[in-house]
Design a protein around this motif. Sequence first.
Motif, PDB file in Angstrom:
ATOM      1  N   ARG A 138      -1.734   3.482  -8.497  1.00  0.00           N
ATOM      2  CA  ARG A 138      -1.436   4.697  -7.726  1.00  0.00           C
ATOM      3  C   ARG A 138      -0.547   5.614  -8.550  1.00  0.00           C
ATOM      4  NH1 ARG A 138      -3.629   6.190  -2.545  1.00  0.00           N
ATOM      5  NH2 ARG A 138      -2.588   8.156  -2.094  1.00  0.00           N
ATOM      6  N   GLU A 141       1.326   8.011  -7.855  1.00  0.00           N
ATOM      7  CA  GLU A 141       2.247   8.748  -6.987  1.00  0.00           C
ATOM      8  C   GLU A 141       3.544   7.967  -6.860  1.00  0.00           C
ATOM      9  OE1 GLU A 141       0.587  10.877  -3.453  1.00  0.00           O
ATOM     10  OE2 GLU A 141      -1.174   9.635  -3.861  1.00  0.00           O
ATOM     11  N   LYS A 178      -0.016   7.068   3.184  1.00  0.00           N
ATOM     12  CA  LYS A 178      -0.489   8.442   3.070  1.00  0.00           C
ATOM     13  C   LYS A 178       0.171   9.311   4.145  1.00  0.00           C
ATOM     14  CE  LYS A 178      -4.980   7.098   1.181  1.00  0.00           C
ATOM     15  NZ  LYS A 178      -6.461   7.156   1.356  1.00  0.00           N
ATOM     16  N   ARG A 179       0.824  10.354   3.678  1.00  0.00           N
ATOM     17  CA  ARG A 179       1.488  11.285   4.596  1.00  0.00           C
ATOM     18  C   ARG A 179       1.244  12.712   4.109  1.00  0.00           C
ATOM     19  NH1 ARG A 179       5.261   9.639   8.024  1.00  0.00           N
ATOM     20  NH2 ARG A 179       6.389  11.603   7.805  1.00  0.00           N
ATOM     21  N   GLY A 217       7.026   9.870  -1.785  1.00  0.00           N
ATOM     22  CA  GLY A 217       6.208   9.046  -0.914  1.00  0.00           C
ATOM     23  C   GLY A 217       6.882   7.699  -0.715  1.00  0.00           C
ATOM     24  N   TYR A 225       0.843  -1.198   0.000  1.00  0.00           N
ATOM     25  CA  TYR A 225       0.000   0.000   0.000  1.00  0.00           C
ATOM     26  C   TYR A 225       0.878   1.248   0.000  1.00  0.00           C
ATOM     27  CZ  TYR A 225       1.069   0.107   5.033  1.00  0.00           C
ATOM     28  OH  TYR A 225       1.729   0.126   6.255  1.00  0.00           O
ATOM     29  N   LYS A 277       6.363  14.671   1.815  1.00  0.00           N
ATOM     30  CA  LYS A 277       7.241  13.679   1.212  1.00  0.00           C
ATOM     31  C   LYS A 277       8.500  13.526   2.063  1.00  0.00           C
ATOM     32  CE  LYS A 277       5.493  14.521  -3.430  1.00  0.00           C
ATOM     33  NZ  LYS A 277       5.810  14.897  -4.828  1.00  0.00           N
TER      34      LYS A 277
END
Length: 397
Positions: free
Chosen positions: A312, A314, A274-275, A355, A271, A278
């Motif tokens: 994703r 990202e 999520k933050r 990320g 997964y 960066k």
Amino acid sequence: MFPKSFQSLAFEKVSFVVLIVTCGITVTSLPTDIEKGRRKVVHVLEDDSGAVIVQTAPGKVITHRGGSITLPCRFHHEPENTDPARIRIKWTKVTDALQFEDVFVALGRQQRVFGPYRGRVFLEQGGPGDASVIIQNVTLEDYGRYECEVTNDMEDDTGFVNLDLEGVVFPYYPREGRYKLNYHQAEDACKQQDAILASHSQLHKAWLEGLDWCNAGWLEDGSVQYPISHPRDECGRKDTPAGVRNYGYRHKEDERYDGFCFTSKLNGKVYFLKRFKKVNYAEATKACIRDGSVVAKVGQLYAAWKFQLLDRCEAGWLEDGSIRYPIVNPRSRCGGSQPGVRHLGFPDKKFRLYGVYCFLKNKDEREGGTDMKRSPAESLTKSKSSNNIPMNATRVI
């Protein structure tokens, strides 16, 4: 007097097969020049005096990592009143043209399982004449060709079963750059990324699904190959046909290439963490640990893309220090028109910020491993077919 079928064989194939009759048993024997350097196996053919006949599944059986699978093998013999305690069943894995790895042997009620198969391989026990075995908690290394041999006193026969795994092939090169790995280094690199070196058949299947990669890489048999779906001048000339290009078998110590790795279904989940901001590589590692997981490996991200349909847009850190992201549904702002795992290279670990993709093991894995049941027939599960996602997104950047 030979049976009619054997008369035909004797006259039409006399240059290849020698027929010998001893004590009423008809056998085939390979000529000396073919037998040389090979393990001798005598195949006893059925006639009125009695024989052992082994039957295995045509084609291959398919499962995935962590699954259970039956390697089917049945036998019959005449006369049928042969003492079961005198029948030996032996399974071996064909690791090379002339090499075999012991897997399982049974003589009557006595059974023995060898090496990494201990605790995972059992007789199916489906009734008289059943020599099938069940492999539980299948690993990547279980992939390959198996031999089932049944022996009854002086008579024996063998059959072969090919075990295939649902999975994904991906090209790999380290931070040092392309064409930096000898065979053993490529083998280690794949293992470090939760994978093994791919076989030729696995690479060919990936090419059929669209894999296009312009750099040559090691395969598990020691050959060096690369798949081209879209011929172009920089990849062996534009006018050559598409296909898997083959450099042949190379010197495993001295020559250096990339590697083609193969991985299968995960025993866990990947997964994107999520933050709000960066992070660099060290901070990414700590962030996954605080979340109860670890930074994902390259093979784990590919498996998540293939089996979890992880999508994703990202970019994130992976365990080897590379930056990648998985795309199942292509869109223009996410790296092009093809699905795949995008690779942005190996940036500076200290100063570049991204990320991070984390990997969380399944609960039973975290608690010390999968519970191995002793009644495998009850725990056997059917393998499910994977999603056939095109593979041509892993192109040269």
